[in-house]
Scaffold this active site. Sequence first.
Site, PDB file in Angstrom:
ATOM      1  N   HIS A 136       0.947  -1.350  -0.059  1.00 19.02           N
ATOM      2  CA  HIS A 136       0.043   0.049  -0.043  1.00 19.02           C
ATOM      3  C   HIS A 136       1.009   1.210   0.041  1.00 19.02           C
ATOM      4  O   HIS A 136       1.863   1.405   1.044  1.00 19.02           O
ATOM      5  CB  HIS A 136      -1.110   0.005   1.276  1.00 19.02           C
ATOM      6  N   TYR A 172      -9.569   5.431   6.752  1.00 15.92           N
ATOM      7  CA  TYR A 172      -9.791   5.907   8.578  1.00 15.92           C
ATOM      8  C   TYR A 172     -10.906   6.977   8.474  1.00 15.92           C
ATOM      9  O   TYR A 172     -10.741   7.863   7.855  1.00 15.92           O
ATOM     10  CB  TYR A 172      -8.579   6.465   9.071  1.00 15.92           C
ATOM     11  N   PRO A 186      -4.664   0.511  18.729  1.00 17.23           N
ATOM     12  CA  PRO A 186      -4.357   0.041  17.362  1.00 17.23           C
ATOM     13  C   PRO A 186      -4.458   1.069  16.240  1.00 17.23           C
ATOM     14  O   PRO A 186      -4.179   1.009  15.176  1.00 17.23           O
ATOM     15  CB  PRO A 186      -5.229  -0.924  17.240  1.00 17.23           C
ATOM     16  N   LYS A 239       0.826  -0.001  15.274  1.00 17.38           N
ATOM     17  CA  LYS A 239       2.173   0.140  15.602  1.00 17.38           C
ATOM     18  C   LYS A 239       2.557  -1.098  16.657  1.00 17.38           C
ATOM     19  O   LYS A 239       3.561  -1.299  17.060  1.00 17.38           O
ATOM     20  CB  LYS A 239       2.478   1.228  16.393  1.00 17.38           C
ATOM     21  N   TYR A 248       3.784   6.775   9.957  1.00 17.06           N
ATOM     22  CA  TYR A 248       2.865   5.887   9.498  1.00 17.06           C
ATOM     23  C   TYR A 248       3.664   4.627   9.133  1.00 17.06           C
ATOM     24  O   TYR A 248       3.686   3.510   9.259  1.00 17.06           O
ATOM     25  CB  TYR A 248       1.648   6.123   8.415  1.00 17.06           C
TER      26      TYR A 248
HETATM   27  C1  PHB Z   1      -5.778  -4.137  10.410  1.00 17.27           C
HETATM   28  O1  PHB Z   1      -5.700  -4.467   9.473  1.00 17.27           O
HETATM   29  O2  PHB Z   1      -6.062  -4.739  11.266  1.00 17.27           O
HETATM   30  C2  PHB Z   1      -5.413  -2.692  10.818  1.00 17.27           C
HETATM   31  C3  PHB Z   1      -4.759  -1.993  10.023  1.00 17.27           C
HETATM   32  C4  PHB Z   1      -4.574  -0.463  10.432  1.00 17.27           C
HETATM   33  C5  PHB Z   1      -4.740  -0.162  11.648  1.00 17.27           C
HETATM   34  C6  PHB Z   1      -5.441  -1.024  12.446  1.00 17.27           C
HETATM   35  C7  PHB Z   1      -5.343  -2.240  12.277  1.00 17.27           C
HETATM   36  O3  PHB Z   1      -4.527   1.162  12.059  1.00 17.27           O
END
Ligand code: PHB
Length: 391
Positions: free
Chosen positions: A74, A202, A293, A297, A385
């Site tokens: 990504h 997000y 989460p 990280k 990130y």
């Molecule tokens: C996930 O794909 O489980 C995931 C991805 C990004 C995040 C948290 C969890 O910030």
Amino acid sequence: MQERTQVAIIGAGPAGLLLGHLLHLAGIESVVIEARSRPYVENRVRAGVLEHHVVDVLDQTGLGERMRREGLPHEGTQFLFGAKLHRIDFQALVGHSVMVYGQHEVVRDLIAARQAAGAPLLFDCEDVAVAGYEAGSPAVRYVRDGQAHTLDCDLIAGCDGFHGVCRPSLPPGTWRGFDRVYPFGWLGILAEAPPSSDELVYANHERGFALLSMRSPTVQRMYLQCAPDEDVEAWSDDRVWSELSRRLSGDGVTLRTGRIFQKSVTPMRSFVAEPMQCGRLFLAGDAAHIVPPTGAKGMNSAVADVLLLSRAIERWVGTGDDVGLASYSAAALRRIWKVQRFSWWMTTLFHRFDGASDFDRRVQLAELDYVVGSREAAAALAENYVGLPLS
Ligand code: PHB
Ligand code: APR
């Protein structure tokens, strides 16, 4: 039964398994002692975004083949607020990307590598206890198949997660914890449906946060903000899809639904233990720190700890120079606190806080608008990130 090794590793999560792998490649003996069964460990679903240096270390240590075949590279991510999508282009901003590849897949690859190497990996260990690490005679006691064992070693790596035994074994007064408990949790699902978006989304919505992620071309990973003690049984599939549809409504997002085959609620907390070492005991990963989460990280910071610790151990074993071991905690904490900040910031940026005033809500939206509208602000986000420098 009395046994001996160079490094006793407690815990077969990403931290313990990767440490064992790196030490094996350096010709250093270790024994990984795990409380749970292999199926339990291999099927424990967690987050799934690998920072670029984690991808590099897996590639460079012979663990990249399946990740490269099944993982999803990504180059950016999407922020959704005010029903509008905004893309953060990691590759253009900071020249790095991330890999979407489930943590349990990384764990499976590490277990397979450990087994192929014929290195000791002991599942189903009970009554694990650590001792002697202050007196320079570290040892791990455990029971397996009804047989009591004492494993003498040169040092112990506490990779047993937030609920393990290593951190609690630290003598009172030798360490302190720093924490923040968030007033919400995440309801996470895995669903048999193709991703609803090419990239993670997000979403900051007045009803609460939502995250659209994925595991493969046929499996979606989705989350929505909920109460920290939410009853997952109160969430039928229809209710989950209906709420996700409301929070992810916006231009360009078409929610694709399917059979939900995993549902769970995760509370959210930030925590750091200082220091991360005591005598010959060294903590790494969730045993020393946890993050909400939101910034993906958890595993990535565990890997950063382990890279630091493995290099320090290799230097000590190879030359007797313990400078890396003596400075491990300070070096690890310097990066961990930056990761804690980023994870806290992403969490405050996207979640609905009960009791927040209308002013607070406007400021939150203004910060999002600033981040997506300023190249410098977006680059700062992207740098965190994709992964801060390791040292
Ligand atoms: C996930 O794909 O489980 C995931 C991805 C990004 C995040 C948290 C969890 O910030
Ligand atoms: N004895 C032996 N093993 C133990 C004990 C114990 N007393 N207590 C816990 N364990 C094991 C757990 O069963 C688990 O397999 O230690 C392992 C710790 O693994 P993780 O919790 O995954 O921690 P870590 O390896 O640091 O990885 C951090 O994993 O849980 C996620 O969100 C977390 O992404 C983060 C990552």
